[in-house]
Write an enzyme that holds these catalytic residues in place. Structure first.
Site, mmCIF file in Angstrom:
data_model
loop_
_atom_site.group_PDB
_atom_site.id
_atom_site.type_symbol
_atom_site.label_atom_id
_atom_site.label_comp_id
_atom_site.label_asym_id
_atom_site.label_seq_id
_atom_site.Cartn_x
_atom_site.Cartn_y
_atom_site.Cartn_z
ATOM 1 N N ASN A 168 -78.133 21.709 -7.037
ATOM 2 C CA ASN A 168 -77.149 20.636 -7.166
ATOM 3 C C ASN A 168 -77.789 19.414 -7.815
ATOM 4 O OD1 ASN A 168 -74.650 21.567 -5.968
ATOM 5 N ND2 ASN A 168 -75.745 21.654 -4.033
ATOM 6 N N LYS A 197 -71.259 15.020 2.179
ATOM 7 C CA LYS A 197 -72.559 15.673 2.351
ATOM 8 C C LYS A 197 -73.287 14.990 3.492
ATOM 9 C CE LYS A 197 -75.004 18.821 0.004
ATOM 10 N NZ LYS A 197 -74.452 19.880 -0.859
ATOM 11 N N SER A 229 -73.365 34.684 -2.274
ATOM 12 C CA SER A 229 -72.159 34.368 -3.058
ATOM 13 C C SER A 229 -72.456 33.322 -4.118
ATOM 14 C CB SER A 229 -71.051 33.843 -2.145
ATOM 15 O OG SER A 229 -70.689 34.855 -1.252
ATOM 16 N N VAL A 258 -80.670 31.453 -2.578
ATOM 17 C CA VAL A 258 -79.879 31.795 -3.770
ATOM 18 C C VAL A 258 -80.751 32.527 -4.792
ATOM 19 C CG1 VAL A 258 -78.511 30.888 -5.682
ATOM 20 C CG2 VAL A 258 -78.393 29.767 -3.445
ATOM 21 N N ALA A 281 -83.607 25.489 -6.978
ATOM 22 C CA ALA A 281 -84.285 24.816 -5.869
ATOM 23 C C ALA A 281 -83.800 23.365 -5.818
ATOM 24 C CB ALA A 281 -85.796 24.929 -6.038
HETATM 25 N N1 PHE Z 1 -74.068 23.536 0.302
HETATM 26 C C1 PHE Z 1 -73.402 24.507 -0.516
HETATM 27 C C2 PHE Z 1 -72.791 23.803 -1.742
HETATM 28 O O1 PHE Z 1 -73.094 22.675 -1.997
HETATM 29 C C3 PHE Z 1 -72.407 25.321 0.267
HETATM 30 C C4 PHE Z 1 -71.294 24.560 0.924
HETATM 31 C C5 PHE Z 1 -70.117 24.372 0.235
HETATM 32 C C6 PHE Z 1 -71.400 24.049 2.216
HETATM 33 C C7 PHE Z 1 -69.035 23.701 0.831
HETATM 34 C C8 PHE Z 1 -70.348 23.354 2.787
HETATM 35 C C9 PHE Z 1 -69.168 23.176 2.077
HETATM 36 O O2 PHE Z 1 -72.042 24.365 -2.497
#
Ligand code: PHE
Length: 350
Positions: A258, A78, A146, A181, A235
């Site tokens: 996340n 990340k 998606s 989203v 969020a």
């Molecule tokens: N940021 C989004 C996620 O955490 C989408 C993403 C997935 C971006 C995979 C890059 C790689 O799922």
């Protein structure tokens, strides 16, 4: 900060100061072998450099687990760009180009896409300097719809598990965050007959849905206590903590944010209150399937959709395992992710 990096169970961290803007870039790679690491680039202002680094490391680890649960052979990473609070919008273009050069200098060991605060237009600028980026306007573009489809499927799986029917008719769903989203999720839920209680710190988002009779606006400060069947955090992370969990008035928590749990123990607090939690490492997987499947693995649109709809089955599998073992749904998901990752390492998986 050195200590945080030294004691982290990941592969490495790259820190970079963007002198023209004063932004700091933290690229945390949790796992980069045997495949390259992937993960989104998040941009926002943090209250301290430690918090920014912590977010990057925690989210990178989450990505390793997420990819394993999705049967995607990728390591987790990340990038977090800690923006100066007063950064003028015009400074953004140059920052994205220099960030692209930084990724290029890493030679593809970390490949990125959208995340909170990063738009397709930002990624297009990054792509001017490096190939190691997906979800640009030349590629699949915005993964938000998606991710929303995955959350929608996940919510239905939760309703099925909890109430014995996946119908959304007359169900009340609180969507926190009406952005990339939350907005497409709200549209799907309304179409399926649900009542959506929508909230956002940006009160301007309200106008997009107000005309719809199934939509009710909730002030951000009242969101946690609103009476609903499903609370869908879409969020920021960390929304589930000791204090917020004691106030929730829902049967299910299922959303795309996340790292929703502020502390690992918070999963038990939810369980003690009888609230079913869809682990975010699984339910938020739609965006990753879309971006990686479409832009790097060559899947067709139908294949991507079928995989996203498959998230519901995997979620039900996690709920069953949690019940069998008497553990939280979060522990069951992490355990399943670890065993799937081992299978991938042994050359199995799909
Ligand atoms: N940021 C989004 C996620 O955490 C989408 C993403 C997935 C971006 C995979 C890059 C790689 O799922």
């Amino acid at each position: 900060m050195h200590e945080m990096i030294r004691t982290w169970d990941g592969a490495f961290v790259v820190t970079h100061h963007d002198a023209p803007t004063g932004a700091m870039v933290y690229i945390a790679v949790h796992r980069s072998t045997p495949e390259a690491a992937c993960g989104g680039t998040r941009q926002r202002s943090y209250s301290s450099p430690e918090r920014a680094l912590q977010d990057a490391m925690g989210l990178a680890e989450t990505m390793t687990l997420k990819f394993a649960l999705l049967d995607l052979p990728r390591g987790g990473g990340k990038a977090v760009i800690d923006l100066p609070a007063d950064l003028p919008a015009e400074a953004r273009a140059g920052l994205m180009e220099r960030y692209g050069l930084l990724l290029e200098s890493l030679g593809g060991v970390f490949q990125t896409g959208a995340d909170l605060g990063t738009s397709v237009a930002d990624l297009d600028r990054v792509a001017g300097k490096t190939r190691h980026v997906f979800g640009t306007s030349q590629g699949r573009g915005d993964p938000g719809p998606s991710t929303a489809l995955g959350v929608y499927t996940g919510i239905r799986a939760c309703l099925q598990h909890r109430f014995g029917s996946d119908s959304l008719d007359h169900r009340r769903v609180l969507v926190q965050g009406l952005g990339g989203v939350g907005a497409p999720l709200t549209r799907r839920l309304l179409e399926a007959g649900a009542t959506v209680l929508g909230t956002d710190v940006d009160t301007g988002q309200r106008a997009h849905f107000e005309e719809n009779p199934g939509f009710q606006w909730v002030a951000p400060e009242d969101a946690l206590t609103a009476d609903c069947d499903v609370f869908a955090p879409c969020a920021m992370g960390g929304v589930l903590n000791r204090e917020s969990i004691s106030r929730l008035s829902c049967a299910i928590v299922a959303g795309s944010a996340n790292n929703q749990l502020a502390q690992p123990e918070d999963a038990e607090l939810l369980q003690d209150r009888g609230i079913l939690h869809a682990p975010d490492i699984l339910i938020s997987g739609g965006g990753a399937l879309y971006l990686l499947g479409g832009d790097t693995l060559g899947w067709t649109g139908e294949e991507i959709e079928a995989r996203i709809l498959g998230l519901g089955q995997r979620l039900l599998e996690v709920f069953r395992q949690a019940e069998e073992r008497g553990c939280t749904t979060q522990s069951a998901a992490v355990e399943l992710a670890r065993s799937l990752r081992q299978q991938l390492d042994r050359g199995g998986g799909s």
